[in-house]
Design an enzyme around this catalytic site. Sequence first.
Site, PDB file in Angstrom:
ATOM      1  N   SER A 175       0.852  -1.186   0.000  1.00  0.00           N
ATOM      2  CA  SER A 175       0.000   0.000   0.000  1.00  0.00           C
ATOM      3  C   SER A 175       0.887   1.234   0.000  1.00  0.00           C
ATOM      4  CB  SER A 175      -0.893   0.012   1.249  1.00  0.00           C
ATOM      5  OG  SER A 175      -1.519   1.263   1.431  1.00  0.00           O
ATOM      6  N   TYR A 234      -2.177  -0.467  10.249  1.00  0.00           N
ATOM      7  CA  TYR A 234      -2.296  -0.847   8.839  1.00  0.00           C
ATOM      8  C   TYR A 234      -1.026  -0.471   8.082  1.00  0.00           C
ATOM      9  CZ  TYR A 234      -4.013  -1.004   4.038  1.00  0.00           C
ATOM     10  OH  TYR A 234      -4.169  -1.277   2.705  1.00  0.00           O
TER      11      TYR A 234
END
Length: 249
Positions: free
Chosen positions: A141, A155
């Site tokens: 990501s 995350y």
Amino acid sequence: MTRQNILITGASAGLGAEMARQFAALGRTLVLAARRTDRLAEVRQQLLRANPGITVLVKALDVTDHDAVFRVFAEAKAELGTLDRVVVNAGLGKGQPLGTGYFHANKQTAETNFVAALAQCEAAMTAFRAQDAGHLVVVSSMSAMRGLPRTMSTYAASKAGIAALAEGVRADTLRTPIKVTTLFPGYIRSEMNARARKTPLLVDTEPGVRAMVRAMEREVATACVPAWPWTVVGYAMRFLPLRVVAKIA
């Protein structure tokens, strides 16, 4: 090189399902793995209707069941003869600021995005080493570029961890027939971010995944996808002062 037999985890919806659609249109043989077998069956039927003659296998898989990861990957290799590309895509996006009483949520995200991804990489590399060929794709990501505040802290850390793991595997397989690609998607519309705040940088699923598939087909080492504007954003995220990154994250 054409990677014919492709296994995708987290393939029942979102980015994984769209990857399956785009690879199916290229005539690839697919193994789709996810927890929601009803959704997998729907995706499979859609693919076969649109692309008669291709082979699509579906496998029930909770990636946090590590024994099941190894079993499913081995089954897929046995059924197809080879696994040519594995896309480690399954992930979780929930989390809360540390110290606010939500350790269980942060732990679940860390276990899914890193430990379960480690199991998938291990199972894929077991197959690739045995056949002395293969392409490992890890979906990280853009949040992996820096430590991020609030609900993104765990995350971002988990995605940075899996990116570092992929780089380690790449270093271990240099000058071999095994290739490793790490993708850093920006804001691509999916189930995970369906409730996210509006952003001018959000792209629809189909063009966003098209950029991911192009990077996979080129077998580049790393790619921010879509390249514009995320290559520039990634550079800025790495070098801007943390106080600036924290405000815009």
